[in-house]
Write an enzyme that holds these catalytic residues in place. Structure first.
Site, PDB file in Angstrom:
ATOM      1  N   GLU A 181      70.232 -53.232  60.739  1.00  0.00           N
ATOM      2  CA  GLU A 181      70.271 -54.646  60.353  1.00  0.00           C
ATOM      3  C   GLU A 181      70.795 -55.524  61.491  1.00  0.00           C
ATOM      4  OE1 GLU A 181      68.700 -55.345  57.653  1.00  0.00           O
ATOM      5  OE2 GLU A 181      68.538 -53.209  57.220  1.00  0.00           O
TER       6      GLU A 181
ATOM      7  N   MET B 220      69.174 -56.220  53.720  1.00  0.00           N
ATOM      8  CA  MET B 220      68.361 -57.346  54.168  1.00  0.00           C
ATOM      9  C   MET B 220      69.097 -58.057  55.284  1.00  0.00           C
ATOM     10  SD  MET B 220      65.546 -58.992  53.950  1.00  0.00           S
ATOM     11  CE  MET B 220      65.021 -60.496  54.767  1.00  0.00           C
TER      12      MET B 220
END
Length: 521
Positions: free
Chosen positions: A293, A260
């Site tokens: 990411e 994330m």
């Protein structure tokens, strides 16, 4: 039977965005007092245009809520929403609640390491989980800066979206963040093993559970090298410095996703800290994940979708850039090859199922519904189309458009239409047909070899319904998008050899022109 919480509808988000401007959040968390719950105190500074709206909060118990110092009745909380009637002007909301530690990888997840019995906490605020950590207006386009104050066991380290320090044993003060969407807010707290360094003015760090500290130490050199190389390349390509201060990469247990992209504090599933021998393919996938990411720090974090129906664009862009940058500047120069036979199959298979859907234009009436069409098509087919567009436009126009997009909506929100407009202003020309044919049309192309004409014919999906895809790689001026033509590449004209069919064997079929590898990747 009613659901415990209501999912936000897009129409509600539009109305709330028109009503509110959020100036700042101040959040106080006590993570040390209980193993099942934690105390959360949120103060929100905002300006209202005047009207009725609601605050998102999903507590174990709501103790108190004050609007401009006046108490409101806690019993008004209904299915995760607290109603507010705001007059025009500035307001302050203060909420005191007990929140749940969760064990499903959402909200503030608390995990016990079976190796040594130590507890670890990390935040995952994505898709309606933030209100189980702090009271908020939970939608992507109500960005605001955050300041966190955290009490934790004295042996713990606390890391968040902005740099922080321990002011006394167990008490942590984190600096004010840049404006963030609620779904990017995170904390990682626990007796983490942390390794720190610096590159080009950016403090870098890694963390993992103490029980796998030796394995993180063994991987640290490779992970930091990847991080440095990727930062240098993203700075070169975008010309915009990383804007979120420290860059921490936390490898956390029991994570329910791959990673994330939380600004300043990216979380990864901790099997990516390798505790045994692994294949080169696994190392390539980890490297691409690191680069993916990092790409989000610009595309997604600096500039964020207005609503969940454009979430695919975050992932498609990051998927493309992750593979591109890994292949270009790291030891894993075969990343695209690995992607072709491994990860890309996820998108190809999803696109051939009856449940296929367009890459873009999936309405997502509610936040919960957005996840129903969030799959390999959103990541891998979308990335293939972004790569294809880069090949058509060239780096100069492609990145000029991306940079314009980041600049126009810096620390704000934008739509796919805004990005397309940036590319068009940068010199791409009218992309309407491209968007409609490739991004808003579901299904895979059919390729057929015509032995009679010695040509590969491409039939777009839904061609019989009036939908057609412009050819992404016109090889010469004789090639017209959307119709079957006879085309010879310039070097083949000299030989006089026909390399494309007449298209007479089906009006929907037309010659495949240009670079087949770019078209299909």
């Amino acid at each position: 039977m009613s659901q415990p919480h209501r999912s936000l509808e897009q129409t509600e988000a539009v109305e709330r965005r028109a009503l509110l401007h959020i100036a700042a959040y101040d959040v106080v968390l006590d993570l040390a007092s209980d193993e099942a719950t934690f105390r959360s105190i949120t103060t929100i500074e905002l300006t209202s245009n005047g009207g009725v709206t609601f605050l998102d909060i999903k507590p174990v118990q709501l103790h108190a809520l004050h609007l401009d110092g006046d108490p409101l009745e806690a019993s008004l909380l209904d299915r995760g929403r607290f109603p507010l009637d705001l007059s025009p002007g500035e307001h302050r909301i203060r909420v005191e609640a007990t929140m749940p530690f969760r064990n499903d990888g959402e909200g503030l997840h608390r995990s016990i390491d079976p190796a040594d019995g130590e507890a670890y906490v990390y935040g995952m605020s994505f898709m309606e989980a933030a209100p189980t950590i702090f009271a908020c207006f939970d939608q992507p386009d109500l960005k605001a800066p955050y300041t966190f104050h955290v009490t934790a066991p004295p042996s713990w380290t606390v890391i968040g979206n902005a740099p922080g320090h321990q002011v006394e044993p167990g008490v942590w003060e984190l600096e004010r963040t840049q404006p963030l969407s609620t779904y990017f807010v995170t904390l990682v707290a626990g007796p983490w093993h942390v390794i720190r360094t610096e590159h080009d003015g950016v403090p870098l760090s890694l963390s993992a559970r103490a029980s796998i500290a030796r394995d993180l130490d063994k991987d640290a050199d490779e992970l930091f090298t990847l991080t440095r190389q990727c930062f240098d390349e993203f700075h070169r390509l975008f010309g915009i410095r990383y804007p979120f201060g420290d860059y921490h990469q936390a490898f956390v247990p029991e994570f329910n996703a791959g990673a994330m992209e939380n600004p300043g504090c990216v979380t990864f599933r901790d099997p990516l800290v390798f505790t045994s021998k692994v294949t080169r393919g696994q190392r390539i996938q980890r490297a691409v994940t690191v680069a993916h990411e990092m790409a989000h720090q610009w595309f997604g974090n600096l500039t964020t979708p207005v609503w969940w129906d454009d979430l695919w664009l975050n992932e498609s862009f990051a998927e493309y850039m992750g593979n591109r940058v890994t292949a270009a500047v790291t030891q894993y120069d075969d990343a695209w090859t690995h992607n072709a036979f491994a990860r890309r199959q996820w998108g190809l298979i999803a696109d051939q199922r009856p449940s296929t859907h367009p890459v873009a234009g999936n309405g997502a009436r509610t936040a919960a519904a957005a996840l129903q069409d969030f799959d390999g098509i959103s990541y891998n087919k979308g990335a293939g189309i972004v790569r294809q567009l880069n090949t058509v436009l060239g780096d100069e126009v492609f990145f000029a458009g991306a940079v314009d997009h980041f600049t126009q909506a810096r620390f704000g929100n934008a739509t796919m239409g805004d990005l397309v407009g940036s590319w068009e202003r940068a010199g791409a020309g009218d992309l309407t047909a491209y968007v409609d044919g490739w991004l808003r049309t579901a299904g895979a192309d059919t390729l057929r070899f015509d032995r009679h004409d010695s040509a590969v014919l491409r039939t777009p999906p839904a061609a019989g319904c009036g939908s057609s895809r412009p050819d992404p790689h016109p090889a010469c001026g004789d090639c017209e998008a959307g119709r079957a033509v006879v085309c010879r590449r310039p070097d083949d004209r000299r030989r006089g050899d026909r390399i494309a069919g007449r298209g007479s064997r089906g009006s929907a079929a037309r010659p495949l022109r240009g670079h087949l590898g770019s078209l299909l990747s």
